[in-house]
Motif scaffolding. Structure first.
Motif, short mmCIF file in Angstrom:
data_model
loop_
_atom_site.label_atom_id
_atom_site.label_comp_id
_atom_site.label_asym_id
_atom_site.label_seq_id
_atom_site.Cartn_x
_atom_site.Cartn_y
_atom_site.Cartn_z
N CYS A 67 -56.74 123.02 -14.78
CA CYS A 67 -55.90 122.25 -15.69
C CYS A 67 -55.16 123.14 -16.68
O CYS A 67 -54.06 122.81 -17.14
CB CYS A 67 -56.74 121.23 -16.44
N PRO A 71 -51.34 122.46 -15.31
CA PRO A 71 -51.65 121.15 -15.90
C PRO A 71 -51.21 119.97 -15.05
O PRO A 71 -51.91 118.95 -14.99
CB PRO A 71 -50.89 121.18 -17.23
N TRP A 111 -55.32 121.52 -20.74
CA TRP A 111 -53.92 121.34 -21.17
C TRP A 111 -53.70 121.92 -22.56
O TRP A 111 -52.68 122.59 -22.80
CB TRP A 111 -53.59 119.86 -21.17
N ALA A 199 -49.87 114.04 -23.49
CA ALA A 199 -49.82 115.07 -22.44
C ALA A 199 -49.04 114.57 -21.23
O ALA A 199 -48.23 115.30 -20.65
CB ALA A 199 -51.24 115.47 -22.03
N LEU A 203 -45.64 116.30 -19.79
CA LEU A 203 -45.63 116.83 -18.42
C LEU A 203 -44.64 116.07 -17.54
O LEU A 203 -44.04 116.66 -16.63
CB LEU A 203 -47.04 116.74 -17.82
#
Length: 319
Positions: A67, A71, A111, A199, A203
């Motif tokens: 990760c 990620p 992350w 997150a 992303l």
């Protein structure tokens, strides 16, 4: 002359804006580092679990490393594993009911490490949804502080109380379900969900296909959970003296779910993911037969939970 006057008069405003921007950026960085430290604190308690074999702890560290390095890939893996966190946690020797959170913590720590190493921002303050998530996070933190102060006042001396609280959150958070940590558990779940939301937003900006891929992994995980429920039903049928009678009774009166003990929650999960699976079918995406099969499994899993509210919600969503 006018140019000099404009420079002199505008300099204080420009300087003030620069100072404010630096203060905001520094504060954002400090908050991000503190949040990452809190996540690491909760994450590392997995390695204190005596019931978990060393090879599992190594695999957990490898998942976190994945990760951190990738990620996006790690998020897809977690999206597929987290819904099955209960059964996975049971197989690995973890505390029942904490498997999903354990898996999510691996992604969040990875992350956050990726963000820190790349020296990127933890959130975009110009995004309204992310700003709202951060604001709600502060509300949760403030509520936790008040709740712990009230709990401490009811139990005993501050030193002893907060020493036990610190010990529990740094060593046994994932090891047991401590009633004295009920406020910490509730706050941690909310904060972890908010960080996960931020997150995913960040992303998704880097990969437009990511939301679709996450939805596909969610369908796959839920279909897997539904399959496990069907397998449990089949095992009961095979053990019964009268197979047909037991199957009839099971389909009409017995309620079961393999991955979540709360049957209504399991039913809601299957109903929600069924809508996504139907969307893939209607969109005519590749491997349409696979999405049809997944939809059938999800409907079977939903039926086995016996959740009328989930069934009604699915019907309403279909209309």
């Amino acid at each position: 002359m006018s140019g000099v006057l404009n420079f002199v008069t505008s300099t204080p405003a420009v300087l003030a804006q620069t100072v404010v921007k630096r203060v905001v950026d520094t504060s954002r960085g400090v908050v991000g580092v503190c949040g990452a430290a809190a996540l690491v604190t909760l994450w590392q308690t997995f390695f204190w679990l005596e019931t978990v074999p060393p090879v599992t702890k190594i695999a957990y560290g490898a998942l976190t490393a994945l990760c951190a390095a990738q990620p996006t890939t790690g998020l897809l893996v977690v999206a597929g594993l987290a819904p099955l966190g209960g059964p996975i946690g049971g197989l690995l020797g973890a505390v029942p009911g904490r498997g999903a959170e354990t898996i999510v913590l691996a992604f969040l720590v990875g992350w956050a490490s990726h963000i820190l190493v790349r020296r990127r921002r933890f959130w975009d303050s110009t995004d309204g949804l992310q700003s709202a998530a951060v604001l709600l996070g502060w509300v949760v933190v403030a509520s936790l502080v008040v709740a712990e102060l009230v709990a401490q006042a009811r139990t005993g001396p501050p030193g002893d109380y907060f020493r036990r609280l610190l010990l529990s959150t740094t060593t046994t958070y994932l090891a047991d379900l401590n009633p004295s940590l009920q406020h910490v558990y509730a706050a941690a779940h909310l904060l972890e969900g908010l960080v996960l939301l931020v997150a995913v937003i960040l992303l998704s900006r880097q990969s437009r296909e990511l939301p679709t891929r996450i939805a596909g992994m969610a369908v796959a995980a839920a279909a897997g959970a539904a399959t496990l429920s069907c397998v449990r039903l089949a095992m009961g049928v095979l053990r019964a003296p009268d197979h047909a009678e037991f199957l009839k009774k099971a389909l009409t009166s017995i309620r079961l779910s393999f991955h979540v003990s709360d049957l209504n929650a399991a039913g809601s999960h299957f109903a929600m993911i069924s809508v996504i699976a139907f969307g893939f079918v209607l969109a005519g995406r590749r491997a349409r037969s696979v999405w049809l099969a997944a939809s059938g499994l999800l409907l079977a899993g939903l039926w086995l939970t016996g959740s009328r509210s989930a069934l009604a919600a699915l019907v309403i969503a279909g209309l």
